[in-house]
Design a protein around this motif. Structure first.
Motif, mmCIF file in Angstrom:
data_model
loop_
_atom_site.group_PDB
_atom_site.id
_atom_site.type_symbol
_atom_site.label_atom_id
_atom_site.label_comp_id
_atom_site.label_asym_id
_atom_site.label_seq_id
_atom_site.Cartn_x
_atom_site.Cartn_y
_atom_site.Cartn_z
ATOM 1 N N SER A 139 71.898 82.684 3.782
ATOM 2 C CA SER A 139 71.737 82.573 2.331
ATOM 3 C C SER A 139 72.855 81.682 1.794
ATOM 4 O O SER A 139 73.860 81.453 2.465
ATOM 5 C CB SER A 139 71.794 83.952 1.685
ATOM 6 N N GLN A 142 76.200 83.271 1.782
ATOM 7 C CA GLN A 142 76.714 83.430 3.150
ATOM 8 C C GLN A 142 77.237 82.102 3.676
ATOM 9 O O GLN A 142 78.274 82.045 4.348
ATOM 10 C CB GLN A 142 75.592 83.956 4.058
ATOM 11 N N ARG A 145 80.586 81.493 2.311
ATOM 12 C CA ARG A 145 81.609 82.301 2.967
ATOM 13 C C ARG A 145 81.987 81.697 4.313
ATOM 14 O O ARG A 145 83.166 81.623 4.673
ATOM 15 C CB ARG A 145 81.125 83.746 3.102
ATOM 16 N N ASP A 169 78.956 87.023 -4.229
ATOM 17 C CA ASP A 169 78.719 88.262 -4.955
ATOM 18 C C ASP A 169 80.061 88.794 -5.457
ATOM 19 O O ASP A 169 81.119 88.393 -4.974
ATOM 20 C CB ASP A 169 77.925 89.268 -4.117
ATOM 21 N N ARG B 168 63.403 69.488 2.045
ATOM 22 C CA ARG B 168 63.788 69.862 0.687
ATOM 23 C C ARG B 168 62.892 69.147 -0.319
ATOM 24 O O ARG B 168 62.437 69.709 -1.300
ATOM 25 C CB ARG B 168 65.221 69.436 0.404
ATOM 26 N N ASP D 15 62.476 82.251 12.381
ATOM 27 C CA ASP D 15 63.336 82.547 13.530
ATOM 28 C C ASP D 15 63.332 84.047 13.868
ATOM 29 O O ASP D 15 64.106 84.495 14.702
ATOM 30 C CB ASP D 15 64.753 82.029 13.303
ATOM 31 N N HIS D 17 64.011 86.563 11.800
ATOM 32 C CA HIS D 17 64.886 87.386 10.983
ATOM 33 C C HIS D 17 64.113 87.914 9.769
ATOM 34 O O HIS D 17 63.543 87.142 9.016
ATOM 35 C CB HIS D 17 66.065 86.527 10.541
ATOM 36 N N ASN D 39 75.277 89.059 -1.503
ATOM 37 C CA ASN D 39 74.861 87.884 -0.727
ATOM 38 C C ASN D 39 74.002 88.327 0.438
ATOM 39 O O ASN D 39 74.331 89.298 1.126
ATOM 40 C CB ASN D 39 76.087 87.136 -0.162
ATOM 41 N N GLY D 40 72.915 87.625 0.651
ATOM 42 C CA GLY D 40 72.049 87.925 1.784
ATOM 43 C C GLY D 40 71.101 89.078 1.517
ATOM 44 O O GLY D 40 70.408 89.533 2.429
ATOM 45 N N ILE D 53 56.023 79.269 -2.369
ATOM 46 C CA ILE D 53 56.713 78.382 -1.427
ATOM 47 C C ILE D 53 56.856 79.103 -0.098
ATOM 48 O O ILE D 53 56.705 78.513 0.967
ATOM 49 C CB ILE D 53 58.086 77.970 -1.989
ATOM 50 N N ASP D 89 67.857 70.797 -3.741
ATOM 51 C CA ASP D 89 66.482 71.111 -3.345
ATOM 52 C C ASP D 89 65.499 70.715 -4.431
ATOM 53 O O ASP D 89 64.306 70.741 -4.232
ATOM 54 C CB ASP D 89 66.323 72.616 -3.095
#
Ligand SMILES: Nc1ncnc2c1ncn2[C@@H]1O[C@H](COP(=O)(O)OP(=O)(O)OP(=O)(O)O)[C@@H](O)[C@H]1O
Ligand SMILES: Nc1ncnc2c1ncn2[C@@H]1O[C@H](COP(=O)(O)OP(=O)(O)OP(=O)(O)O)[C@@H](O)[C@H]1O
Ligand SMILES: [Mg+2]
Ligand SMILES: [Mg+2]
Lengths: 250, 222, 232, 250
Positions: A139, A142, A145, A169, B168, D15, D17, D39-40, D53, D89
């Motif tokens: 993300s 992340q 970080r 965050d 993108r 992947d 996840h 975060n995440g 999307i 983006d």
């Protein structure tokens, strides 16, 4: 001791657009300085001169007495660690581990010591469990970080952070502040988060329209209403700098 | 966006063929193709032998044959050409399935097809078992001049950057109601291709500078 | 126009191989002046774009495959010597990994697309630049014209090589007509794409375009003093 | 009227996840809702489902009664405007003008009306003078502002913003809040800036670890210390939600 010395710095981008018009900035060893200013003021442009990623059209940059010029670049980059505003510019290896190891390895760190540094830096930003993931599958927060970790792992003398708290965050934001306070390094931090600047940096400078317009104790600047209004700086909803304790050293 | 997270030609695996040193694989490929080309066009048993060797290596590598065969479409224009040769060539005529064709043309076409196909399969196998940056490393070991290695490694990196920026862009186009089916939209694609070039260049440049900022010395390997 | 393995006879392939090696040697020396810090990534990206452009393949009647060449584009963007190196790298990758163009025909392909295509494009471009006014706005149209002409010139070189060492017995006039005819059409696509890409780069990053260097305006740096300075 | 209906939404990235584990969210017409979480947590993943999307592995998304599936995508994207977390983006055309005009042009707007929309949207974010610059040559905050303009120019019924205030200077941040308050649209805003959420959104939801863990009035959530601590939400230095006026409608 003066570790960062920017004098009369001007920069023109290749498309002819001038972003800096003669900037002066001096930072002493161990200081934590916030670099404030509106969008498009030239903060990122200034930051990219500090390790020679951009080279000045006029003026000069000196790091620990060394001018930032071609022959010194290698040494300057060893001392100045920059966390870029866009984490996508910073992360390029196939896994988080490789990415964080990249810098220290270039400094000659190897083997167990390298692993230790990588894990320690990732632990500081709370990303140890992501060590084998590809950075571009994380993300945004992340990635930010991990970007911070890549620079921490190099143990630079001067840490320059371009809006490090954006997209973090709230807990990570506070943890980052704790890390920065605990490190014994000189810090220059670009931020739009004025309470964060006040919390962390005793001194602030304001860049606006490519020139330096203010330099002083953070609290004094934040309470100077005329200055604030003139440069699109406003305190957020519900925040009064007079009601909070002074940061240590301020 | 960084280097080396796979490639659409690459088939992930850990076989001995995958693990072999890239420069050995490159030499083997060149040797094999030279041999194939040097063989006279009508020495059919030899070609059968080459094909058997190739098939054995493919089997050892664990790359599914269908994976390679699907990718032989690059050969298509060339196959079309080979099929035309017997019709437009000179020399004595002969009859195949009731059609009159040039006899030397037929032999030439057969040789072209066999040699071409063997070369294509061998190349595709190398691509399937070797990561692009390992190919760069192999060529470097084989003393390719430094500027060429430099251009090649930037090219490999940019394949990823351009792909990433293009992804993108595609998302951005889609979420603003764009579909590329209509030819009236082509100018939009052309204009954004120019922007893509500069964006990719500058993204790559910034990433490169980020590497330098972390003590990367060009010439050393990342 | 990628020549596959076994298409030309051995002596011709060896001869073109030798010419290619010599040309790359000359280009390596020449490129030393062009290939600085900024140009190296640019060369890589140009190689990537040429690679992508060459993926747009049209089957050509009596030739092999017809597609965009990218030689003129590369020459205008990074200079002729670096462009030759870029094209050589692209052809190498195509032959090793994509099986496009034979490994033993690499020399031939480098001579055709990397040397003839690039030099034809560059010489036309520079010749036009020499006689026309030095304006930034002209760089893209000139590049388009150079790209257009470079395509049939390269096609003729292909026919020439074929006349010397072709293995399939096709009559030369059939081949010449087919190759020229097709490539005069393909040249239009080549010109349009080259012109568009160069135009979009010249407007925002003229400094990246080698062919625009001599028409680049000088840059002025302005110094301002802060309006108000509160110091404490 | 219910305009956004997410039910049992799960998502697995290619992947392997998994980022969302069955998320429910309902938003009524005209509401302004803040989407908070560490975060995440999966906030961006959720947002990217709202206009198709990303497509769900399980569960469903419905916009104004229309399921978000292939045949409806065009219509859904006309109604839901998303400002992405990363402005890169969003921006892809050679100039700011082209980029902002792109969306409305796809909706069939042409000529003078198109120009008017473009300039109005750029004016709202204070970027009119940059109309002929290439977006990728702007500062990060400027790019974010243009990204917001590209979506405003499409006049969507539902505006989804993924951390719109990050990298904005304080004045732009406040101006954005003013714009959002002045528009008569449904707003879903991802943010890590809790005071900003309180200022702008009467209602908040908290996503954490791929599941929805809270939903309620913003002030109530921000003062629920246990909830906050459990999900890495902390109020910033010097800010107390009890000391500030309630946002209108909260
Ligand atoms: N690559 C570039 N080419 C041309 N102009 C640029 C480029 N990058 C930035 N600029 C311009 O230079 C000025 C300063 O940009 P810079 O990125 O330094 O701003 P900043 O202070 O970091 O802003 P922000 O707070 O939005 O990050 C802006 O007006 C911007 O439009
Ligand atoms: N492209 C991807 N491939 C695989 N996993 C991904 C991908 N993008 C995100 N993830 C993972 O999915 C989870 C949710 O990511 P998401 O981007 O939705 O988080 P977020 O809530 O938006 O976080 P942030 O506040 O940092 O933006 C994270 O654990 C992340 O690592
Ligand atoms: Mg910036
Ligand atoms: Mg996110």
């Amino acid at each position: 001791m003066r570790v960062l010395d920017v004098a009369g710095l001007a920069h023109v981008y290749p498309d002819g657009h001038q972003a800096l018009y003669g900037v002066d900035l001096h930072v002493d060893s161990g200081e934590r300085v916030a670099l404030l200013g509106p969008n498009g003021a030239g903060k990122t442009t200034l930051v990219l001169h500090l390790n020679g990623i951009l080279l000045p059209a006029a003026g000069s940059v000196t790091v620990s007495g060394m001018p930032v010029t071609k022959p010194n670049l290698q040494e300057v980059r060893r001392r100045v660690g920059i966390v870029f505003q866009d984490p996508d510019d910073q992360l390029f290896m196939p896994t988080v581990r490789d990415d964080v190891a990249f810098g220290p390895r270039n400094l000659g760190v190897r083997g167990a010591e390298l692993d230790r540094r990588v894990l320690e830096a990732l632990d500081q930003v709370g990303m140890v469990e992501y060590v084998d993931r590809p950075p571009h599958h994380l993300s945004f927060g992340q990635r930010r970080r991990v970007a911070v970790a890549t620079v921490l792992a190099m143990r630079p003398e001067i840490l320059v952070l371009d809006e490090p708290s954006s997209n973090l965050d709230p807990a990570s934001r506070r943890e980052l502040a704790d890390i920065l306070r605990s490190l014994d390094v000189t810090v220059l931090m670009v931020t739009h988060d004025l309470p964060y600047a006040l919390e962390l940096c005793p001194r602030s400078v304001v860049l606006s329209g490519g020139v330096m317009v203010a330099d002083g104790p953070t609290r004094a600047l934040l309470t100077d209403e005329e200055l604030m209004r003139a440069h699109r700086l406003e305190l957020p909803f519900g925040f009064d700098p007079r009601n909070v304790p002074v940061p240590e050293g301020g | 966006m960084g280097a080396g997270h796979g490639h659409r030609l690459h088939y992930h695996g850990h076989s001995p063929v995958h693990r072999a040193e890239p420069h050995h694989k490159l030499l083997a490929l060149v040797g094999f193709v030279l041999l194939v080309v040097a063989t006279p066009g009508d020495a059919y048993p030899f070609f059968a032998g080459y094909l058997a060797v190739l098939a054995a290596v493919v089997a050892r590598s664990g790359v599914p044959p269908s994976y390679l065969l699907k990718r032989t479409v690059v050969e298509l224009p060339f196959v079309v050409f080979a099929l035309i040769v017997p019709f437009v060539s000179r020399g004595p005529q002969t009859e195949v399935w009731g059609v009159t064709v040039s006899e030397p043309g037929l032999v030439a076409a057969g040789a072209l097809l066999m040699k071409g196909t063997l070369g294509v399969l061998a190349s595709l196998l190398l691509a399937a078992t070797t990561e692009p940056h390992d190919v760069v490393r192999g060529l470097e070991r084989l003393r390719m001049p430094a500027p060429l290695v430099q251009i090649l490694s930037f090219m490999v990196r940019y394949l990823d950057v351009v792909g990433d920026e293009m992804g993108r862009m595609r998302t951005a186009l889609a979420s603003r109601g764009f579909t590329a089916r209509n030819p009236r939209h082509w100018p939009v694609i052309a204009r954004s291709a120019g922007a893509l070039f500069i964006r990719s260049y500058e993204r790559g440049e910034r990433v490169h500078l980020a590497m330098l900022s972390r003590g990367h010395a060009p010439g050393e390997r990342a | 126009m990628h020549v596959p393995d076994g298409f030309l006879d051995a002596p011709t392939s060896i001869a073109t191989g030798a010419v290619a090696v010599a040309a790359i040697g000359v280009a390596l020396r020449g490129a030393r002046r062009e290939l600085d810090d900024k140009a190296a990534p640019m060369a890589g990206l140009v190689a990537t774009f040429v690679f992508a452009a060459q993926m747009l393949n049209f089957p050509v009647g009596a030739g092999t495959s017809g597609h965009l060449l990218g030689g003129a584009l590369a020459a205008v963007l990074v200079g002729p010597w670096t462009a030759m190196l870029c094209l050589s790298v692209v052809l190498l990758v195509q032959s090793l990994l994509f099986a496009d163009g034979g490994v033993t025909a690499l020399g031939t392909n480098v001579v055709l697309m990397g040397v003839v295509g690039v030099l034809a494009g560059w010489l036309v471009f520079r010749a036009l630049q020499a006689v026309l006014p030095k304006k930034q706005a002209l760089v893209a149209p000139l590049a388009a014209v150079a790209a257009y002409l470079s395509v049939p010139i390269t096609a003729l070189a292909f026919v020439g090589l074929y006349a010397v060492g072709g293995t399939a017995p096709i009559p030369l006039d059939t081949l010449t007509t087919a190759m020229l005819g097709w490539h005069l059409v393909i040249g239009l696509g080549e010109a349009a794409i080259t012109g568009l890409v160069v135009a979009s780069i010249v407007t925002v990053r003229p400094d990246l375009v080698h062919g625009a260097r001599r028409v680049l305006a000088d840059r002025v740096v302005e110094i301002r003093t802060p309006v108000a300075r509160t110091s404490a």
